[in-house]
Scaffold this motif. Structure first.
Motif, short mmCIF file in Angstrom:
data_model
loop_
_atom_site.label_atom_id
_atom_site.label_comp_id
_atom_site.label_asym_id
_atom_site.label_seq_id
_atom_site.Cartn_x
_atom_site.Cartn_y
_atom_site.Cartn_z
N THR A 117 11.42 4.62 2.59
CA THR A 117 12.52 5.42 2.04
C THR A 117 12.00 6.32 0.94
O THR A 117 10.86 6.19 0.49
N ASP A 118 12.88 7.20 0.46
CA ASP A 118 12.50 8.12 -0.62
C ASP A 118 12.64 7.51 -2.00
O ASP A 118 12.40 8.16 -3.01
N GLY A 119 13.03 6.26 -2.11
CA GLY A 119 13.16 5.58 -3.39
C GLY A 119 14.59 5.47 -3.88
O GLY A 119 14.87 4.72 -4.82
N SER A 120 15.52 6.21 -3.28
CA SER A 120 16.91 6.12 -3.71
C SER A 120 17.58 4.84 -3.22
O SER A 120 18.61 4.44 -3.74
N MET A 121 17.00 4.22 -2.20
CA MET A 121 17.48 2.92 -1.73
C MET A 121 16.30 2.14 -1.18
O MET A 121 15.28 2.72 -0.80
N THR A 122 16.43 0.84 -1.16
CA THR A 122 15.33 0.00 -0.67
C THR A 122 15.32 0.01 0.87
O THR A 122 16.35 0.31 1.50
N PRO A 123 14.20 -0.32 1.48
CA PRO A 123 14.17 -0.40 2.94
C PRO A 123 15.16 -1.43 3.51
O PRO A 123 15.76 -1.19 4.57
N THR A 124 15.34 -2.54 2.81
CA THR A 124 16.31 -3.53 3.31
C THR A 124 17.74 -3.01 3.23
O THR A 124 18.56 -3.29 4.11
N ALA A 125 18.05 -2.25 2.17
CA ALA A 125 19.39 -1.65 2.06
C ALA A 125 19.59 -0.60 3.15
O ALA A 125 20.68 -0.48 3.70
N ALA A 126 18.54 0.15 3.47
CA ALA A 126 18.62 1.13 4.54
C ALA A 126 18.86 0.44 5.88
O ALA A 126 19.67 0.90 6.70
N LEU A 127 18.16 -0.67 6.11
CA LEU A 127 18.36 -1.42 7.35
C LEU A 127 19.78 -1.97 7.44
O LEU A 127 20.42 -1.88 8.48
N GLU A 128 20.29 -2.48 6.35
CA GLU A 128 21.65 -3.01 6.34
C GLU A 128 22.67 -1.91 6.60
O GLU A 128 23.61 -2.09 7.38
N ALA A 129 22.47 -0.74 5.99
CA ALA A 129 23.39 0.38 6.21
C ALA A 129 23.33 0.85 7.66
O ALA A 129 24.37 1.14 8.27
N LYS A 133 0.80 -1.22 0.00
CA LYS A 133 0.00 0.00 0.00
C LYS A 133 0.84 1.27 0.00
O LYS A 133 0.40 2.31 -0.48
N ILE A 134 2.02 1.21 0.55
CA ILE A 134 2.89 2.38 0.65
C ILE A 134 4.13 2.13 -0.22
O ILE A 134 4.76 1.09 -0.11
N PRO A 135 4.47 3.08 -1.10
CA PRO A 135 5.65 2.88 -1.96
C PRO A 135 6.94 2.95 -1.16
O PRO A 135 7.06 3.73 -0.21
#
Length: 144
Positions: free
Chosen positions: A77-89, A26-28
């Motif tokens: 996220t704003d679309g520049s990275m995926t939520p999983t990539a943000a979590l990993e970072a 539901k949420i991008p």
């Protein structure tokens, strides 16, 4: 007693995955991530680190029930990275932070072990022999 065994709060069961990613339809650029066998300590650390990242629009966590050892963290996220990539970072930044804290902690306590003729208090101020512990001895507050 009805309380679960304490080891069940942190030992993974056979075949149990420690992290499960559920993409939000539901949420991008959003996902809900279930982290098993952890509690508020790790959830709040990750949430705070995610909110420091400019790519993350929203990060929040909840522990659905206190007797169930897992938490859910929602990341958008704003679309520049995926939520999983943000979590990993965020997790990598936290690992660097904790490693630095550990090395500073070990360095400070190595000073305590160093052989010197002058005894210092916790603030690095020299303590004269007359103001040490009652009854003599060269103990400090860590010896109790």
């Amino acid at each position: 007693m009805n309380a679960p065994n304490r080891f069940e709060a942190f030992v993974l069961d056979e075949g149990e995955k420690p992290v499960e990613v559920i993409e939000d339809t539901k949420i991008p650029n959003a996902a809900t991530i279930k982290v098993v066998k952890q509690d508020h300590t790790l959830g709040n650390l990750i949430r705070a680190e995610l909110l420091n990242m400019p790519q993350v629009l929203f990060a929040g966590y909840k522990v659905p029930h206190p007797l169930q050892p897992y938490f859910l963290i929602k990341i958008q996220t704003d679309g520049s990275m995926t939520p999983t990539a943000a979590l990993e970072a965020a997790c990598n930044k936290l690992i660097v932070l904790v490693t630095g804290l550990e090395s500073k902690f070990k360095r400070e306590f190595s000073f305590k072990d160093a052989e010197s003729g002058v005894q210092e208090d916790a603030y690095g101020t020299a303590v004269p022999p007359s103001s040490r512990w009652p009854g003599g001895g060269d103990r400090d507050y860590l010896d109790f």
